[in-house]
Scaffold this motif. Structure first.
Motif, mmCIF file in Angstrom:
data_model
loop_
_atom_site.group_PDB
_atom_site.id
_atom_site.type_symbol
_atom_site.label_atom_id
_atom_site.label_comp_id
_atom_site.label_asym_id
_atom_site.label_seq_id
_atom_site.Cartn_x
_atom_site.Cartn_y
_atom_site.Cartn_z
ATOM 1 N N ALA A 54 0.827 -1.205 0.000
ATOM 2 C CA ALA A 54 0.000 0.000 0.000
ATOM 3 C C ALA A 54 0.861 1.255 0.000
ATOM 4 O O ALA A 54 0.434 2.309 -0.480
ATOM 5 C CB ALA A 54 -0.926 -0.005 1.211
ATOM 6 N N MET A 55 2.100 1.144 0.512
ATOM 7 C CA MET A 55 3.039 2.270 0.496
ATOM 8 C C MET A 55 3.701 2.445 -0.862
ATOM 9 O O MET A 55 4.307 3.480 -1.118
ATOM 10 C CB MET A 55 4.154 2.045 1.528
ATOM 11 N N GLY A 56 3.642 1.391 -1.699
ATOM 12 C CA GLY A 56 4.272 1.473 -3.004
ATOM 13 C C GLY A 56 5.268 0.375 -3.304
ATOM 14 O O GLY A 56 5.929 0.403 -4.349
ATOM 15 N N ALA A 57 5.404 -0.609 -2.389
ATOM 16 C CA ALA A 57 6.329 -1.723 -2.625
ATOM 17 C C ALA A 57 5.898 -2.531 -3.852
ATOM 18 O O ALA A 57 4.726 -2.877 -3.985
ATOM 19 C CB ALA A 57 6.384 -2.628 -1.398
ATOM 20 N N SER A 58 6.844 -2.838 -4.725
ATOM 21 C CA SER A 58 6.532 -3.628 -5.922
ATOM 22 C C SER A 58 6.389 -5.102 -5.576
ATOM 23 O O SER A 58 5.463 -5.778 -6.045
ATOM 24 C CB SER A 58 7.643 -3.451 -6.963
ATOM 25 N N HIS A 59 7.322 -5.616 -4.763
ATOM 26 C CA HIS A 59 7.313 -7.025 -4.354
ATOM 27 C C HIS A 59 7.711 -7.103 -2.888
ATOM 28 O O HIS A 59 8.609 -6.369 -2.439
ATOM 29 C CB HIS A 59 8.298 -7.849 -5.182
ATOM 30 N N VAL A 60 7.068 -7.982 -2.143
ATOM 31 C CA VAL A 60 7.442 -8.253 -0.758
ATOM 32 C C VAL A 60 7.626 -9.755 -0.619
ATOM 33 O O VAL A 60 6.715 -10.525 -0.933
ATOM 34 C CB VAL A 60 6.364 -7.760 0.230
ATOM 35 N N ILE A 61 8.822 -10.171 -0.196
ATOM 36 C CA ILE A 61 9.145 -11.588 -0.106
ATOM 37 C C ILE A 61 9.792 -11.897 1.244
ATOM 38 O O ILE A 61 10.293 -11.008 1.930
ATOM 39 C CB ILE A 61 10.086 -12.032 -1.242
ATOM 40 N N LYS A 62 9.780 -13.168 1.611
ATOM 41 C CA LYS A 62 10.431 -13.629 2.834
ATOM 42 C C LYS A 62 11.919 -13.876 2.566
ATOM 43 O O LYS A 62 12.320 -14.122 1.424
ATOM 44 C CB LYS A 62 9.778 -14.910 3.334
ATOM 45 N N GLU A 63 12.726 -13.831 3.620
ATOM 46 C CA GLU A 63 14.159 -14.081 3.464
ATOM 47 C C GLU A 63 14.420 -15.440 2.821
ATOM 48 O O GLU A 63 15.327 -15.586 2.010
ATOM 49 C CB GLU A 63 14.872 -14.000 4.817
ATOM 50 N N THR A 64 13.618 -16.440 3.180
ATOM 51 C CA THR A 64 13.831 -17.784 2.616
ATOM 52 C C THR A 64 13.598 -17.809 1.114
ATOM 53 O O THR A 64 14.200 -18.625 0.403
ATOM 54 C CB THR A 64 12.894 -18.798 3.297
ATOM 55 N N THR A 65 12.757 -16.908 0.617
ATOM 56 C CA THR A 65 12.461 -16.872 -0.821
ATOM 57 C C THR A 65 13.694 -16.488 -1.630
ATOM 58 O O THR A 65 13.818 -16.865 -2.802
ATOM 59 C CB THR A 65 11.312 -15.892 -1.096
ATOM 60 N N LEU A 66 14.626 -15.758 -1.033
ATOM 61 C CA LEU A 66 15.840 -15.350 -1.742
ATOM 62 C C LEU A 66 16.622 -16.543 -2.271
ATOM 63 O O LEU A 66 17.376 -16.414 -3.236
ATOM 64 C CB LEU A 66 16.742 -14.533 -0.806
#
Length: 356
Positions: free
Chosen positions: A211-223
Motif C-alpha cells: 500500500a506504500m508502493g512496494a513492488s514485491h514483498v518476499i520472505k528471506e527464505t524466498t531469496l
C-alpha cells in the motif's frame, strides 16, 4: 561541540526560568548499560541563551536503534556523561538570541547532527545545530525526518544512477529506513524488491508495504528459492541492494544484483558479518559500500545547500502524501521505560515516539 553541549545539565538558570519545574525535564543517563535501567527522568536547569542560541520546546522525539546503542555504549559516537538521550525529534522555537538570523519564534526545527539530546521538554541549542522544517507537515513526519528518510534518500541518490523502471532490492524492508526507501523509490517510478523475516502476520505486513508502493514483498527464505527467477521475468535485476541486516541475508542480496552494481550496508541487525562470495566479486564485479547518515551530515556541514535541498525535497514528498511516517506508538515522556522496553523487542511493528 553538540555532544558536549547536550550533556551540560546543571548550569545557571537564565531565560526560560519562568517555565514550571515539571516543564524542564529530560531523560538522562549517567552510565552506559540497559536503557530501561540506566535512563532516569530528571528535572533540568536551562542554560543562558547566548546571542546565537535558541530556546526550543521539544514536541516529539522517536526512539531509534542508534539511541539505544548510544546508551548501551556500543555506538560509534558517544556523548560525555551525564547525557540526555535521543538523536532525533522536532522542536518549536520559543525564543531566539539577538544574533540569530535563520530561525524565528514559532519555527519548527530538527537537529542537524546526532548527540543533541532530544528526549527532554525544553532545551537551549546553538542556531547552527538546527535546521528549520515546515510546521504544516504532520508532527510524526517531522519528528522522524532527520534519520531514516535522509538515509533512504542518500542511498537512493548517491551510489547508482537509478532511472524509472530500475529495481532496488532491500532487506529490513519494514524498518523505518525500509519504509522510506519504498516510498521515495515509488515516487520516482523505481521498483522495490522488499525482503522481510518470516512471521505469523506476513500477509498483513506485505499488504501494508504494498500500500506504500512496494513492488514485491518476499520472505528471506524466498531469496534462495527458484521463484526468484520468476520474479525477474517481470522485474529487472536490481542495480542497488540495501543491507540493514548483515549475515546470510546480505550474502543473498548480493547474489541477485545485476553485474557490476552496488550493495550498500547501513545497519547490522543480525549482528553477523557481511560475507561476500568470491564468485560475486570475480564474475559479477559487485561493489560493496557502507553508509552512515551522521557521517554524511558532518562531511557536508559546510554545504548548506546539500542538507537544505534534501530536507526540502523530503518535505515536498510529505506534503504530497508520498512519504508518510512509519507506524508509530506515541508515548508520554513519563512512560519512557515502557517505550524503551518496547523499542528493544524483536519484530517491532511500531516506532516508539516520546511525546512531550
Amino acid at each position: 561541540m553538540a555532544l558536549v553541549r547536550a550533556a551540560c545539565l546543571h548550569t545557571k538558570v537564565a531565560r526560560g526560568a519562568g517555565l514550571p519545574a515539571k516543564a524542564r525535564a529530560g531523560l538522562v543517563y549517567r552510565k552506559h548499560g540497559d536503557p530501561a535501567q540506566v535512563v532516569q527522568l530528571e528535572d533540568m536547569v536551562l542554560p543562558s541563551i547566548g546571542s546565537k542560541d535558541v530556546l526550543v520546546e521539544i514536541l516529539a522525539a522517536p526512539i531509534n536503534p542508534s539511541d539505544i546503542n548510544m546508551i548501551q555504549g556500543t555506538y560509534a559516537i558517544l556523548p560525555d556523561l551525564p547525557a540526555v538521550g535521543g538523536n532525533e525529534g522536532v522542536a518549536k522555537v520559543v525564543e531566539v538570541g539577538s544574533q540569530v538570523q535563520s530561525l524565528k519564534t514559532g519555527d519548527w526545527v530538527i537537529p542537524r547532527d546526532a548527540g543533541l539530546g532530544m528526549w527532554r521538554t525544553v532545551a537551549v541549542f546553538s542556531e547552527k545545530d538546527l535546521i528549520s522544517v515546515p510546521n504544516d507537515i504532520p508532527l510524526l513526519s517531522a519528528a522522524s525526518l532527520g534519520v531514516n528518510p535522509c538515509t533512504a534518500f542518500r542511498m537512493l541518490n548517491d551510489f547508482e544512477d537509478l532511472k524509472p523502471g530500475d529495481s532496488v532490492i532491500q532487506n529490513a524492508a519494514n524498518s523505518g529506513v525500509g519504509q522510506a526507501v519504498i516510498q521515495i523509490a515509488a515516487s520516482r517510478g523505481i521498483n522495490t524488491i522488499n525482503v522481510v523475516r518470516d512471521r505469523p502476520e506476513f500477509t498483513q505486513l506485505s499488504d501494508r508495504l504494498k500500500a506504500m508502493g512496494a513492488s514485491h514483498v518476499i520472505k528471506e527464505t524466498t531469496l534462495r528459492q527458484p521463484e526468484m527467477k520468476e520474479l525477474f521475468k517481470t522485474c529487472p535485476r536490481p542495480k542497488l541492494a540495501l543491507n540493514g541486516v548483515g549475515g546470510k541475508s546480505a550474502t543473498e542480496l548480493l547474489r541477485h544484483l545485476e553485474i557490476g552494481r552496488t550493495m550498500v550496508t547501513y545497519g547490522g541487525m543480525a549482528k553477523q558479518p557481511v560475507t561476500v562470495p568470491v564468485s560475486s566479486l570475480i564474475f559479477k564485479d559487485v561493489k560493496v559500500r557502507g553508509f552512515w547518515v551522521t557521517q554524511w551530515k558532518r562531511d557536508h556541514a559546510h554545504n548548506e545547500g546539500a542538507f537544505r535541498g534534501m530536507v526540502d525535497e523530503l518535505c515536498t514528498l510529505i506534503r504530497q502524501a508520498k512519504l508518510t511516517a512509519p507506524a508509530c506508538s506515541e508515548v508520554n515522556l513519563r512512560d519512557y521505560r515502557q517505550a524503551l522496553e518496547a523499542a528493544m523487542q524483536p519484530f517491532i511493528s511500531a516506532k516508539q515516539v516520546l511525546v512531550m
